[in-house]
Design a protein around this motif. Structure first.
Motif, mmCIF file in Angstrom:
data_model
loop_
_atom_site.group_PDB
_atom_site.id
_atom_site.type_symbol
_atom_site.label_atom_id
_atom_site.label_comp_id
_atom_site.label_asym_id
_atom_site.label_seq_id
_atom_site.Cartn_x
_atom_site.Cartn_y
_atom_site.Cartn_z
ATOM 1 N N TRP A 59 96.314 -15.677 7.833
ATOM 2 C CA TRP A 59 96.531 -14.398 8.646
ATOM 3 C C TRP A 59 97.501 -13.635 8.231
ATOM 4 O O TRP A 59 98.866 -14.217 7.967
ATOM 5 N N LEU A 60 97.402 -12.369 7.847
ATOM 6 C CA LEU A 60 98.514 -11.481 7.481
ATOM 7 C C LEU A 60 98.835 -10.751 8.593
ATOM 8 O O LEU A 60 98.126 -10.231 9.171
ATOM 9 N N SER A 61 100.063 -10.865 8.909
ATOM 10 C CA SER A 61 100.521 -9.806 9.976
ATOM 11 C C SER A 61 101.991 -9.074 9.576
ATOM 12 O O SER A 61 102.707 -9.659 8.824
ATOM 13 N N ARG A 82 108.851 10.097 12.882
ATOM 14 C CA ARG A 82 109.194 8.447 13.087
ATOM 15 C C ARG A 82 107.856 7.814 13.244
ATOM 16 O O ARG A 82 107.121 8.335 14.088
ATOM 17 N N VAL A 83 107.513 6.921 12.354
ATOM 18 C CA VAL A 83 106.104 6.238 12.405
ATOM 19 C C VAL A 83 106.703 4.625 12.465
ATOM 20 O O VAL A 83 107.446 4.002 11.740
ATOM 21 N N HIS A 84 106.125 4.037 13.401
ATOM 22 C CA HIS A 84 106.281 2.510 13.299
ATOM 23 C C HIS A 84 104.850 1.912 13.479
ATOM 24 O O HIS A 84 104.458 2.098 14.455
ATOM 25 N N ALA A 85 104.355 1.004 12.592
ATOM 26 C CA ALA A 85 102.909 0.694 12.696
ATOM 27 C C ALA A 85 102.980 -0.712 12.483
ATOM 28 O O ALA A 85 103.787 -1.437 11.597
ATOM 29 N N HIS A 86 102.096 -1.511 13.243
ATOM 30 C CA HIS A 86 101.850 -3.036 12.968
ATOM 31 C C HIS A 86 100.272 -3.238 12.622
ATOM 32 O O HIS A 86 99.689 -2.427 12.638
ATOM 33 N N PHE A 87 100.248 -4.165 11.751
ATOM 34 C CA PHE A 87 99.078 -4.649 11.439
ATOM 35 C C PHE A 87 98.759 -6.057 11.332
ATOM 36 O O PHE A 87 99.504 -6.892 11.127
ATOM 37 N N GLN A 88 97.462 -6.575 11.300
ATOM 38 C CA GLN A 88 97.006 -7.743 11.202
ATOM 39 C C GLN A 88 95.625 -8.025 10.509
ATOM 40 O O GLN A 88 94.794 -6.960 10.843
ATOM 41 N N HIS A 89 95.360 -8.890 9.651
ATOM 42 C CA HIS A 89 94.260 -9.024 8.999
ATOM 43 C C HIS A 89 94.001 -10.606 8.500
ATOM 44 O O HIS A 89 94.996 -10.910 8.139
ATOM 45 N N LEU A 90 92.862 -10.585 8.618
ATOM 46 C CA LEU A 90 92.367 -12.214 7.992
ATOM 47 C C LEU A 90 92.108 -12.028 6.429
ATOM 48 O O LEU A 90 91.534 -11.172 6.062
ATOM 49 N N LEU A 91 92.652 -12.844 5.753
ATOM 50 C CA LEU A 91 92.430 -13.206 4.240
ATOM 51 C C LEU A 91 91.675 -14.295 4.045
ATOM 52 O O LEU A 91 91.926 -15.321 4.580
#
Length: 178
Positions: A59-61, A82-91
């Motif tokens: 799990w990538l976060s 201004r940019v603030h981004a979150h992400f999550q991915h299954l690897l």
């Protein structure tokens, strides 16, 4: 955690022993998608964690934040945004796979990778660019560019009057007697 300019993480220990691997760093100058460039004011910082979730799945976060320079929609002036981004991915680890690839199987979506060095730039770029607003204004009262001569009306008064535009204005020429 090492703070670095390289947007990758080595997962060799994680692949052998499990657990969690963390990394952080910066992206300099710009994010690029194909031929399009998204310039930055300064640098964008990022942090990620990759955790083993069992078998060959991870799990990538993470998050990425920075200030993009976007064009004002009225005067085209570079405008810090201004940019603030979150992400999550299954690897999924697939030994021997030469490049990162996206897969969709029914309801499951995952990225397959085959090397212990995981390039994070595609994930950082996608998160940052999709979080950008569609348009920005340099300031609320921006007067924009003159449609006649192209002058920035925030800086100079070129003297051109802008006609009021109405969608039915062209009809008055069709029926001059009215």
């Amino acid at each position: 955690m090492a703070y670095r300019e390289v947007a990758s993480i080595n997962l060799a220990r994680l692949l052998r022993e499990g657990g969690t691997a963390r990394a952080s760093g910066v992206v300099l100058e710009a994010f690029s998608v194909g031929q399009e460039r998204f310039p930055l004011e300064g640098e964008a910082s990022w942090r990620v964690a990759v955790s083993s979730v069992g078998g060959e799945e991870y799990w990538l976060s993470g998050e990425v934040e920075g200030v993009a320079l976007m064009e004002c929609r009225r005067c085209l002036k570079p405008t810090p945004t201004r940019v603030h981004a979150h992400f999550q991915h299954l690897l999924r680890y697939q030994p021997g796979l030469e490049e990162l690839s996206f897969h969709e199987e029914g309801e499951d979506e995952y990225y397959a990778f085959g090397e212990p060095d995981l390039d994070l730039l595609p994930f950082l770029t996608e998160a940052f660019v999709t979080e950008l607003p569609y348009t920005v204004l340099c300031e609320e009262g921006c007067k924009g560019l003159c449609p006649v001569c192209g002058a920035d009306r925030n800086r100079v008064d070129c003297g051109h009057e802008v006609e009021a535009h109405h969608p039915l204005l062209g009809l008055k020429n069709l029926l001059p007697e009215l």
